[in-house]
Design a protein around this motif. Sequence first.
Motif, mmCIF file in Angstrom:
data_model
loop_
_atom_site.group_PDB
_atom_site.id
_atom_site.type_symbol
_atom_site.label_atom_id
_atom_site.label_comp_id
_atom_site.label_asym_id
_atom_site.label_seq_id
_atom_site.Cartn_x
_atom_site.Cartn_y
_atom_site.Cartn_z
ATOM 1 N N ALA A 173 0.722 -1.209 0.072
ATOM 2 C CA ALA A 173 -0.242 -0.034 0.115
ATOM 3 C C ALA A 173 0.922 1.226 0.073
ATOM 4 N N PHE A 174 2.125 1.066 0.861
ATOM 5 C CA PHE A 174 2.896 2.370 0.818
ATOM 6 C C PHE A 174 3.354 2.541 -0.359
ATOM 7 N N CYS A 175 4.051 1.518 -1.180
ATOM 8 C CA CYS A 175 4.510 1.735 -2.409
ATOM 9 C C CYS A 175 3.637 2.218 -3.556
ATOM 10 N N ALA A 176 2.317 1.549 -3.361
ATOM 11 C CA ALA A 176 1.190 1.942 -4.519
ATOM 12 C C ALA A 176 1.004 3.371 -4.442
ATOM 13 N N VAL A 177 0.882 3.818 -3.144
ATOM 14 C CA VAL A 177 0.444 5.249 -3.032
ATOM 15 C C VAL A 177 1.751 6.193 -3.499
ATOM 16 N N LEU A 178 3.031 5.921 -3.156
ATOM 17 C CA LEU A 178 3.992 6.743 -3.342
ATOM 18 C C LEU A 178 4.275 6.635 -4.804
ATOM 19 N N THR A 179 4.131 5.641 -5.455
ATOM 20 C CA THR A 179 4.256 5.362 -6.850
ATOM 21 C C THR A 179 3.246 6.558 -7.797
ATOM 22 N N ALA A 180 1.954 6.193 -7.225
ATOM 23 C CA ALA A 180 0.746 7.158 -7.780
ATOM 24 C C ALA A 180 1.039 8.557 -7.735
ATOM 25 N N LEU A 181 1.288 8.921 -6.557
ATOM 26 C CA LEU A 181 1.693 10.432 -6.486
ATOM 27 C C LEU A 181 2.894 10.995 -7.146
ATOM 28 N N ASP A 182 3.765 10.118 -7.155
ATOM 29 C CA ASP A 182 5.131 10.478 -7.924
ATOM 30 C C ASP A 182 4.940 10.447 -9.353
ATOM 31 N N GLY A 183 4.145 9.616 -9.930
ATOM 32 C CA GLY A 183 3.780 9.833 -11.338
ATOM 33 C C GLY A 183 2.913 10.999 -11.555
ATOM 34 N N GLY A 184 2.138 11.098 -10.622
ATOM 35 C CA GLY A 184 1.235 12.282 -11.139
ATOM 36 C C GLY A 184 2.024 13.646 -11.062
ATOM 37 N N ILE A 185 2.811 13.984 -10.200
ATOM 38 C CA ILE A 185 3.876 15.023 -10.050
ATOM 39 C C ILE A 185 4.835 15.204 -11.231
ATOM 40 N N LEU A 186 5.302 13.878 -11.593
ATOM 41 C CA LEU A 186 6.113 14.101 -12.689
ATOM 42 C C LEU A 186 5.390 14.356 -14.114
ATOM 43 N N ALA A 187 4.154 13.931 -14.096
ATOM 44 C CA ALA A 187 3.252 14.103 -15.606
ATOM 45 C C ALA A 187 2.797 15.584 -15.325
ATOM 46 N N LEU A 188 2.357 16.241 -14.308
ATOM 47 C CA LEU A 188 1.938 17.382 -14.243
ATOM 48 C C LEU A 188 2.746 18.650 -13.955
ATOM 49 N N ALA A 189 3.724 18.585 -12.939
ATOM 50 C CA ALA A 189 4.512 19.536 -12.781
ATOM 51 C C ALA A 189 6.113 19.533 -13.299
#
Length: 479
Positions: A173-189
């Motif tokens: 769960a920790f890795c899944a949320v970390l990955t989801a948030l990291d990918g989002g910031i890479l794509a958007l910011a």
Amino acid sequence: MGAVRAMGSVPARGRVYVLCTAVAALACLAPAATVRVPWWVVALLAGLYAGCEQITFPRVRPGRGEVSGGTGGDGSRPAGRRVPAGMGTLFPVLLAGAFLLPPSAAALVPLPGALLARVERRPRWLRRIWHAAQLALCTWAASRAHGALGGRAAVASPDFPYALVPAGAAVLAFCAVLTALDGGILALAERVPVRGAWRGLFPRSLAPVAVHGLAGLMMAVLWRSPYGPVAALLVLLPMYVSCWVFAQYHRERAAHQATIRALVQAVDIKDGYTRGHSERVGQASMMIARELGMDDERAEVLRFAGILHDVGKLGVPTRLLRKDGPLTPEERRIIELHPEYGHEMVRGIGFLGEARSAILHHHERLDGSGYPYGLTGAQIPEFARVVAVADAFDAMTSTRSYRRARPVAAALEELERCAGAQFDPVMVGALVRALGRQGWHPAVTADENVPPGVCPPAPPVSSRLESRSHRNGVGGGGA
């Protein structure tokens, strides 16, 4: 590129994403006010985490031309991350909190450390908020998964090996949320292409977080045992040593960056008409690498290749680089030795890897008319084919004292015209697609800013060689 960014450099959609993440984190924290929480445990773990954050990782200031892990389209780091994804902060403390505390209380553990963390790049407040919200959500998710499988009762028993099951779920769960948030910031910011923003993040984070999860589980079991919290804290000693080793790696990495910057600055001083060219070629090379789906390590080395492709000019006499008159055949042969000079200069720098072949072969052409060895087609290393395209593109889109820059569209048309004979069509196509999404803001060289009424000096021979080569193909940023 690696310089500290202005606050306005984070796009609006990136700021909105960070704000939404922070709101979600606050929603997860809210129940802590209504449930029974062992606040002394929260305070102890939060203080321990904050202290470790301050002393574990080195204070490395990003420098010009630096490449960082977890790169965006321009080679920069995701907002607020000071270490590569997955290796992170002292996750055992956060995961121990997830195993010992209710979800809303566990999410409080990373907040002081994240909000007080040293941040070099601006906007600092935004990066701190992002870091705190991200870790709070990761810890909350881990605690929820752990509690849903009866993990806290298994830790208190302790019930082995069943205790490993909820702990494993918490790590996932920790890795899944970390990955989801990291990918989002890479794509958007960070403007990384959406299809590649999440690529490889989960596998890279899973192994180190799993190791940290085992340490966190040991802390939780000892904490609930007769030995108490003091024994639990001893688990952190080997983890701290491993983090110290990781910090040493970062210092070595910073030394690599300093070496590259010194070489680039030396080239810029010697051949001032192409000042800034090296960094721009590195940026374009990175864009091509991302479009081709290269992993972070290869993309980083490729950017090094772009930055250092002209380092061999240090071995060419300055009088030839700045000569006003025409070159003799012998002088031209000397200038065309600069790829070999560059290769010799970097031969012993092990971390450059494939970049060394790009430095040697970036003036080769697919039809065999290039130099120094006249290689053809697939004989030319992949990195060299990428740098050749990036080099020519920047040469055409940069303003020099003797000519104005071409529009990006015109430069791309020229690259496409010469694809197949001079350039690899795959690399040209990758650059076209990347620029179509991200755009290009070509920097100008220092010689453009000539005071009014002062005639700019005549271009050096190495630059006129570039213009001459346009008649037979596309110029490559110099001889």
